[in-house]
Design a protein around this motif. Structure first.
Motif, PDB file in Angstrom:
ATOM      1  N   PHE A 376       0.818  -1.208   0.000  1.00  0.00           N
ATOM      2  CA  PHE A 376       0.000   0.000   0.000  1.00  0.00           C
ATOM      3  C   PHE A 376       0.853   1.260   0.000  1.00  0.00           C
ATOM      4  N   MET A 377       2.031   1.182   0.585  1.00  0.00           N
ATOM      5  CA  MET A 377       2.951   2.313   0.572  1.00  0.00           C
ATOM      6  C   MET A 377       3.728   2.375  -0.741  1.00  0.00           C
ATOM      7  N   ASP A 378       4.411   1.288  -1.090  1.00  0.00           N
ATOM      8  CA  ASP A 378       5.323   1.307  -2.232  1.00  0.00           C
ATOM      9  C   ASP A 378       4.604   1.425  -3.569  1.00  0.00           C
ATOM     10  N   CYS A 379       3.482   0.754  -3.733  1.00  0.00           N
ATOM     11  CA  CYS A 379       2.768   0.831  -5.003  1.00  0.00           C
ATOM     12  C   CYS A 379       2.184   2.226  -5.212  1.00  0.00           C
ATOM     13  N   THR A 380       1.758   2.862  -4.123  1.00  0.00           N
ATOM     14  CA  THR A 380       1.214   4.217  -4.228  1.00  0.00           C
ATOM     15  C   THR A 380       2.305   5.204  -4.616  1.00  0.00           C
ATOM     16  N   ILE A 381       3.509   5.020  -4.080  1.00  0.00           N
ATOM     17  CA  ILE A 381       4.635   5.875  -4.458  1.00  0.00           C
ATOM     18  C   ILE A 381       4.965   5.688  -5.935  1.00  0.00           C
ATOM     19  N   ALA A 382       4.949   4.437  -6.410  1.00  0.00           N
ATOM     20  CA  ALA A 382       5.210   4.163  -7.829  1.00  0.00           C
ATOM     21  C   ALA A 382       4.148   4.813  -8.710  1.00  0.00           C
ATOM     22  N   ALA A 383       2.900   4.800  -8.258  1.00  0.00           N
ATOM     23  CA  ALA A 383       1.819   5.417  -9.025  1.00  0.00           C
ATOM     24  C   ALA A 383       2.014   6.928  -9.107  1.00  0.00           C
ATOM     25  N   ALA A 384       2.423   7.529  -8.010  1.00  0.00           N
ATOM     26  CA  ALA A 384       2.669   8.976  -8.017  1.00  0.00           C
ATOM     27  C   ALA A 384       3.801   9.325  -8.976  1.00  0.00           C
ATOM     28  N   ARG A 385       4.813   8.457  -9.050  1.00  0.00           N
ATOM     29  CA  ARG A 385       5.927   8.690  -9.970  1.00  0.00           C
ATOM     30  C   ARG A 385       5.441   8.654 -11.422  1.00  0.00           C
ATOM     31  N   GLY A 386       4.450   7.824 -11.705  1.00  0.00           N
ATOM     32  CA  GLY A 386       3.928   7.717 -13.063  1.00  0.00           C
ATOM     33  C   GLY A 386       3.225   8.964 -13.545  1.00  0.00           C
ATOM     34  N   ILE A 387       2.781   9.819 -12.607  1.00  0.00           N
ATOM     35  CA  ILE A 387       2.145  11.093 -12.999  1.00  0.00           C
ATOM     36  C   ILE A 387       3.039  12.277 -12.611  1.00  0.00           C
TER      37      ILE A 387
END
Length: 464
Positions: A376-387
């Motif tokens: 929940f932490m790491d995947c959300t950070i990766a998603a933010a990087r994508g935008i």
């Protein structure tokens, strides 16, 4: 399009996200886990075959320190991945070429800087961590030799970022597998045949790093894609250099932050006896396997969101995040349970000392039931990087997974002084940071997609 390339590539901006994200992630998972397994071979070989009784503790004492600096280089690769994915999604071939050549130049410089920093700070940091005197000199030897391959590692991560942004995760896997098999064979040769110890496994790692670098550079020179490397275009582009660094440096800092916090955790581990230090060294390998498998899904998340963001496909952006989150949580949960019930088998790969195995089981009993939370932490950070959002997520990681962990080590851990209480800081810090990251991502996503959604047409005035 060439037939062989069709087999390697997949389309991120259309088709089933459930299928495509999994197809994308699986080769990358194999690549990541192979890298961990090959690094684990350093520990396993010296633990089983070295005549030096302190070799296992020496190599194990460097694990957090080495990961601290390699995390910086992996983060740089994710920056290249995000920028390249957006250029591919926008069908900008000139931009792809500029990103590739700029990224290659930066990777060489960045790798050299990491090498200098890692070697220069090794003694004071390992001493500050409380590395036991019988392990220190061997640990320093391992670090000095290992980081002569830093430039090769940085260039490989750059190339991996380029290919994975285009949906090609198979070639980086093949290159890493080749280098990894070489690493294992050299480990055995240097330690068993040549009678070397810490220096032998470090040298094997360095050679394999340069081999993976050479293979991926050759592939980038020979590819027919717009990001093909050519000497005539080998110059940096200021605009793309800025974008790569703005995404890559926070991502690298984010990776490093976890390890900086882990340095303090290692200092807590070092307050116990040698058996606990070695048991922790063995058990940490489980963390590395699970986190690297989950990291493949995070890379998929960034790549898919980046391409769909570049292509302006709003509906697929958020769905890419949700599918990636579901996969990463599921992998963390299942793998954690498997390691929990197979703890003795796993630990026996590294040691047959009952006291060391018991210390390893203490760590696994806490960590294995918590891996899913980290998604929940790491995947959300990766998603933010994508935008294109990395700065605020990085600040949140600093507060939630660094400052809080240091507070735990010095203020909460001493209350009981048990290894279980020390390891409990991982799931607690993941939970706190995940809540903050998800709240920020929802806000950032809503702002980002406004740019992609055309404003409603103004109503025409009624006829008089």
């Amino acid at each position: 399009m060439h037939a062989s390339r069709k087999k390697r590539m997949l389309t991120m901006t259309q088709g089933s996200l459930f299928k495509n994200i999994l197809v994308f992630a699986l080769p990358l998972m194999l690549s990541n886990v192979l890298q961990v397994l090959f690094n684990m071979s350093d520990v396993a070989v010296v633990g089983r075959f070295s005549s030096d009784a302190n070799a296992l503790g020496a190599v194990g004492s460097t694990a957090t320190y080495v990961t601290l600096f390699t995390g910086l280089m992996i983060g740089f690769g994710t920056g290249v991945n995000a920028v390249m994915a957006q250029r591919i999604g926008s069908a900008d071939e000139d931009g792809q070429s500029r990103v590739a050549h700029t990224g290659f130049i930066i990777s060489v410089v960045f790798g050299a800087a990491v090498m200098a920093l890692a070697m220069g700070f090794a003694r004071p940091v390992l001493t500050l961590m409380g590395t036991k005197s019988e392990f220190l000199e061997g640990a320093l030897k391992y670090v000095y030799i290992y980081f002569t391959g830093a430039v090769g590692t940085a260039v490989y991560n750059f190339g991996n970022g380029v290919f994975s942004a285009d949906g090609d995760t198979r070639r980086p896997l093949a290159f890493l597998a080749s280098a990894g098999v070489t690493n294992v064979l050299l480990n055995l040769f240097f330690v068993i045949v040549c009678g070397m110890s810490v220096d032998g496994v470090a040298l094997a790692s360095t050679i394999s790093q340069w081999l993976s670098c050479a293979l991926i550079v050759v592939a980038l020179v020979r590819t027919r894609r717009a990001y093909r490397l050519r000497i005539s275009r080998m110059r940096p582009d200021k605009k793309y250099a800025g974008r790569i660094l703005m995404l890559g440096i926070p991502a690298g800092i984010q990776n490093a932050i976890f390890q900086i916090a882990n340095l303090f955790i290692q200092s807590g581990i070092n307050t116990f006896g040698p058996e606990v230090v070695e048991g922790n060294t063995a058990a940490v390998n489980a963390d590395n396997i699970v986190f690297e498998l989950m990291a493949a899904v995070y890379t998929a998340c960034t790549s898919f969101m980046g391409q769909n963001f570049g292509a302006g496909k709003r509906d697929r952006i958020i769905k890419s995040y949700m599918v990636s989150l579901a996969y990463s949580f599921a992998f963390g949960l299942v793998l954690g349970l498997a390691l929990f019930f197979g703890a003795d088998v796993f630990l026996s790969l590294f040691t047959d000392d009952p006291s060391v195995m018991e210390a390893g089981r203490q760590r696994l009993s806490v960590m294995c039931l918590s891996y899913g939370i980290s998604a929940f932490m790491d995947c959300t950070i990766a998603a933010a990087r994508g935008i294109n959002k990395t700065v605020i997520p990085t600040v949140m990681v600093i507060l939630g997974s660094c400052v809080f962990r240091i507070f735990w080590v010095f203020c909460i851990f001493p209350v009981q002084g048990t290894t279980t209480l020390l390891y409990a800081l991982y799931p607690v810090s993941w939970t706190i940071t995940a809540i903050a990251e998800i709240a920020y991502f929802i806000h950032a996503y809503r702002r980002a997609v406004r740019v992609l959604t055309p404003p409603p047409a103004a109503p025409q005035a009624a006829a008089r």
